[in-house]
Every structure is written in C-alpha cells, then in structure tokens.
Design a protein around this motif. Structure first.
Motif, mmCIF file in Angstrom:
data_model
loop_
_atom_site.group_PDB
_atom_site.id
_atom_site.type_symbol
_atom_site.label_atom_id
_atom_site.label_comp_id
_atom_site.label_asym_id
_atom_site.label_seq_id
_atom_site.Cartn_x
_atom_site.Cartn_y
_atom_site.Cartn_z
ATOM 1 N N ILE A 307 -19.745 2.918 49.319
ATOM 2 C CA ILE A 307 -18.441 3.351 50.294
ATOM 3 C C ILE A 307 -18.757 4.201 51.238
ATOM 4 O O ILE A 307 -18.147 4.357 52.534
ATOM 5 N N PHE A 308 -19.647 5.272 50.677
ATOM 6 C CA PHE A 308 -19.949 6.461 51.865
ATOM 7 C C PHE A 308 -21.307 6.264 52.657
ATOM 8 O O PHE A 308 -21.555 6.858 53.487
ATOM 9 N N ILE A 309 -21.855 5.217 52.155
ATOM 10 C CA ILE A 309 -23.268 4.873 52.962
ATOM 11 C C ILE A 309 -22.920 3.886 54.137
ATOM 12 O O ILE A 309 -23.594 3.860 55.089
ATOM 13 N N VAL A 336 -31.252 12.303 44.174
ATOM 14 C CA VAL A 336 -30.121 11.414 44.853
ATOM 15 C C VAL A 336 -30.564 10.232 45.170
ATOM 16 O O VAL A 336 -31.700 9.923 45.571
ATOM 17 N N VAL A 337 -29.708 9.085 45.094
ATOM 18 C CA VAL A 337 -30.038 7.862 45.224
ATOM 19 C C VAL A 337 -28.817 7.141 46.080
ATOM 20 O O VAL A 337 -27.903 7.387 45.849
ATOM 21 N N ALA A 338 -29.234 6.696 47.225
ATOM 22 C CA ALA A 338 -28.046 6.025 48.034
ATOM 23 C C ALA A 338 -27.987 4.727 47.942
ATOM 24 O O ALA A 338 -28.936 3.895 48.006
ATOM 25 N N GLU A 339 -26.861 3.858 47.720
ATOM 26 C CA GLU A 339 -26.976 2.447 47.412
ATOM 27 C C GLU A 339 -26.392 1.776 48.808
ATOM 28 O O GLU A 339 -25.798 2.486 49.745
ATOM 29 N N GLU A 345 -31.576 2.329 60.499
ATOM 30 C CA GLU A 345 -30.968 3.523 61.111
ATOM 31 C C GLU A 345 -30.258 4.441 60.015
ATOM 32 O O GLU A 345 -30.310 5.673 59.907
ATOM 33 N N THR A 346 -29.539 3.561 59.033
ATOM 34 C CA THR A 346 -29.217 4.114 58.049
ATOM 35 C C THR A 346 -29.870 4.839 57.089
ATOM 36 O O THR A 346 -29.942 6.008 56.677
ATOM 37 N N ALA A 347 -31.198 4.245 56.808
ATOM 38 C CA ALA A 347 -32.249 4.570 56.047
ATOM 39 C C ALA A 347 -32.754 6.228 56.733
ATOM 40 O O ALA A 347 -33.075 7.115 56.175
ATOM 41 N N GLU A 348 -33.018 6.173 58.116
ATOM 42 C CA GLU A 348 -33.302 7.085 58.817
ATOM 43 C C GLU A 348 -32.536 8.468 58.647
ATOM 44 O O GLU A 348 -32.887 9.540 58.439
ATOM 45 N N ALA A 349 -31.058 8.166 58.698
ATOM 46 C CA ALA A 349 -30.256 9.229 58.675
ATOM 47 C C ALA A 349 -30.227 9.934 57.230
ATOM 48 O O ALA A 349 -29.983 10.942 57.183
#
Length: 398
Positions: A307-309, A336-339, A345-349
């Motif tokens: 929800i935050f990603i 830290v893992v982002a789901e 663009e999100t990966a770069e951020a």
C-alpha cells in the motif's frame, strides 16, 4: 480440564433450564452447543427468550480451582416456518446464525435471514472451507515462486517467495485470498502450512543438484502455526532432515502472529533462526504497532506493505513512510524488501531511498515452483525468461 468442562456444561444447562418456556425443549447438540426448540413462538418472543438466556450466562461466574471464570454465549435464531427446510437445514441455519454472532464480537444474538449479506457471505465461506479440505486431500494446490531481486550493489543474491494458488475445477489457478481467509477463520491454517512445507521440501529435494544456483526461499507461516509447538517440532524435523542448506531457507510472518501470543512467536522465531534460517516480517506498516514489532522481533528482513509502494512516486506520505522504515530497519541491522513493485520508475525511487530488495510484477510474476528448475534434457541454467531482468542501470520512464 475435562472435569471442569463437564461441570461448566452442567451449570449452563441449569441456567438454560431455569429460563426455558413451559412448552420448549432443550438439548445439548455437541461439545459446547445447545439447542432450544420453541413451538408456536414468534421471532420476537424467541428473541426475548434468547436474550434472557444470553444475559443470564453473561452474568454467571463459574467457580473452579479457586477462580471465578466469566462465560459468554453466542446465540442464533432460525424460524421453523418453511416446509422446504429439513431438520438438517434448520440446524445448519441456526449454526450459521451462531457463527455470525461470533463474527460480530460474540456474546450477542443474531436472527437467521437467508437474504442478509452476512449470511450469504457465510454460506460461501462454508463452501470455501469444504473446498480447502478437498484441495488438501486431493493436492489441488499449486506452489508458486516469485522472485525477490537485490536492488543495491552489495553482493546480495536473488531469492524466491513461495506462494500458493488453488487449482479450480477447470484446472485454472485461483487467488488464495478467500481460501486463506476461510482457513484462518476455521482453524485450518496449520494443515495448509504443513501441506506447503511438506510439498516444498519434496519438490526441492528432487532438484538438489541445481539448488546452488538459487539464493534461497521464503515460506509464509500463519499466526495459528506460529503458536503451535507441534508444528514447530515438525518444521525442525523437516529442516534437519533436508539436504537444503539452512541459510537458504526463510520464513515470513505478519504482525497478526504477535497479536495472538508475542512470547510464543518470539520463541518460535529464535529456535528456527538458531538453525541458520532467516525470518521476514511481512506486510510491515499494515498494523497498529509495526515499529514496536520491528524493535522486538528477531527478524532479518522487513517487507514493506504494498500500500505504501504503489503510490510512492506521487504520494509524499508514502515516500516518507518507506524512507523512515528503511532507515530504522538498517539502523537495527535488518534488510528491507519492497513489495508490489510494478514499474521501473518505482524501482528507481526505491533504489535512491536505499531499499535492499524489490518484489513485484516489474521483475517477475509468480510461476510454478517446478519451473525454477530445468530438466536433465534442458540447458544447465535456471530458466528466468518469464521475468524482466533488473540491472543497476534502470530503464528511463520513456
């Protein structure tokens, strides 16, 4: 104990009998369930009697072993006015009303109405529960694996989260959301988790000659399982007897595991970690005490809730949350893992923030666990053609 339980049931029987109308019939239908049959009674009158019983039980304090123990009842009412309903159907409807009362918080009374949304959903839930048992007995569950890819240049290796899908009647894979919801509500998650662990080891054991090329695996465990000492012993046996290096094994838990019994959860984690396995705190940020759990739980990875990603690039609050979690987790020695990462663009951020790993459709959709391994007739590399490889030079938004 059995003696205390039997005497409690006798006490409840006395209470029910005391407030029973003259023409009514009382029976114990099993375990801690009782039924009252009230001929020639309106729904309003039945509700009054049910509430009288419920309130009397609520006020009762059971004395046992020098303790006064509070007791409560969940009550369901069904009208006997439909000739198409058999006695079995009536008892099912009454049981459904009791279940709805439990879901409403217990210690309340609910009247069965077949058209009410709650009862429609409960009926579907019962079908799902039957489907779970059928799926477990007939191996109608497919283990899937989704890639978790390192984002920083720190020599980390890729690994995979083990997911499950239910195989439907037409052999189509179905989302496990309702499946898991029903299994948790009807205390079936221990059986599901045991099935997953058993089949995971069975699949991987056959491919040990290829395991070196895979960084590792993480398996989800429910809060019910975390609190089960028998499962803990079973899991230890599986790990000890497996040729898979322990450092390649990880387990994911959510904050709900802590809500049931924090002490049992921590003990479970510590004993499995002593064997060399890793632990992930999954869906971080979705609960009310996330940072407290991050401080207290001996985990190795923190997986930030999707929800935050998903709105990271447009929502400043989400970016601040991800940045804060990453900084605190790193300070405490966690990765830290982002789901739910779905675009470059999100990966770069996330890379700029310092997140260590990403997971999501951008780098790979879940695929059958067996597909990670090649057959003897294939090439000598693991097939990853179904995903987009992530490099350090991420593609531009164009």
């Amino acid at each position: 104990g059995f003696d205390g339980g039997d005497k409690l049931l006798q006490s409840i029987t006395n209470i029910l009998s005391t407030y029973l109308p003259e023409n009514a019939h009382l029976a114990r239908t099993g375990d801690d369930e009782f039924a009252v049959l009230m001929p020639q009674s309106s729904i309003d009158r039945s509700y009054q009697v049910a509430e009288t019983h419920r309130q009397a039980i609520d006020e009762f304090r059971y004395s046992w072993d020098n303790q006064l123990i509070p007791v409560s009842a969940s009550v369901g009412i069904v009208a006997v006015n439909d000739t198409s309903m058999t006695s079995v159907d009536l008892l099912k409807a009454a049981s459904s009303a009791c279940s709805i009362a439990k879901q409403a918080g217990r210690n309340c009374t609910r009247i069965y109405r077949s058209t009410d949304q709650a009862f429609v959903e409960h009926k579907q839930l019962i079908k799902t529960v039957a489907g779970i048992e059928h799926a477990l007995e007939n191996n109608r569950i497919q283990l899937m694996a989704q890639l978790i890819e390192p984002l920083q240049d720190q020599g980390e290796s890729s690994h995979y989260e083990i997911l499950l899908r239910v195989v439907g009647k037409d052999d189509e894979l179905q989302s496990p959301f309702q499946f898991i919801q029903a299994a948790e509500q009807y205390d079936l998650m221990r059986a599901v988790d045991r099935w997953v662990v058993n089949h995971f080891f069975a699949v991987v054991h056959e491919k040990m000659d290829q395991i070196e090329a895979i960084g590792g695996f993480s398996i989800n465990l429910s809060s019910q399982t975390i609190a089960d000492n028998e499962f803990k012993d079973y899991l230890k046996e599986q790990i000890e007897s497996s040729p898979i290096p322990n450092e390649k094994l990880g387990f994911e838990i959510t904050e709900t595991a802590m809500l049931k019994d924090a002490h049992d959860a921590i003990t479970f984690i510590e004993e499995i970690r002593e064997m060399g396995c890793g632990f992930y705190l999954d869906d971080f940020g979705s609960g009310y005490a996330s940072f407290s759990y991050l401080k207290d739980l001996p985990v190795d990875y923190v997986k930030i809730d999707g929800i935050f990603i998903k709105d990271l690039r447009t929502d400043h609050a989400s970016k601040a949350m991800v940045t804060s979690v990453t900084d605190i987790a790193h300070f405490m020695g966690r990765k830290v893992v982002a789901e739910f990462v779905e675009d470059a663009e999100t990966a770069e951020a996330l890379k700029k923030i310092g997140v260590d790993f990403i997971q999501g459709y951008y780098i790979g959709r879940p695929s059958p666990l067996e597909d990670l391994f090649f057959s003897k007739s294939d090439t000598d590399v693991i097939d990853k053609s179904d995903r987009i490889p992530l490099t350090n030079d991420l593609p531009s938004p164009s």
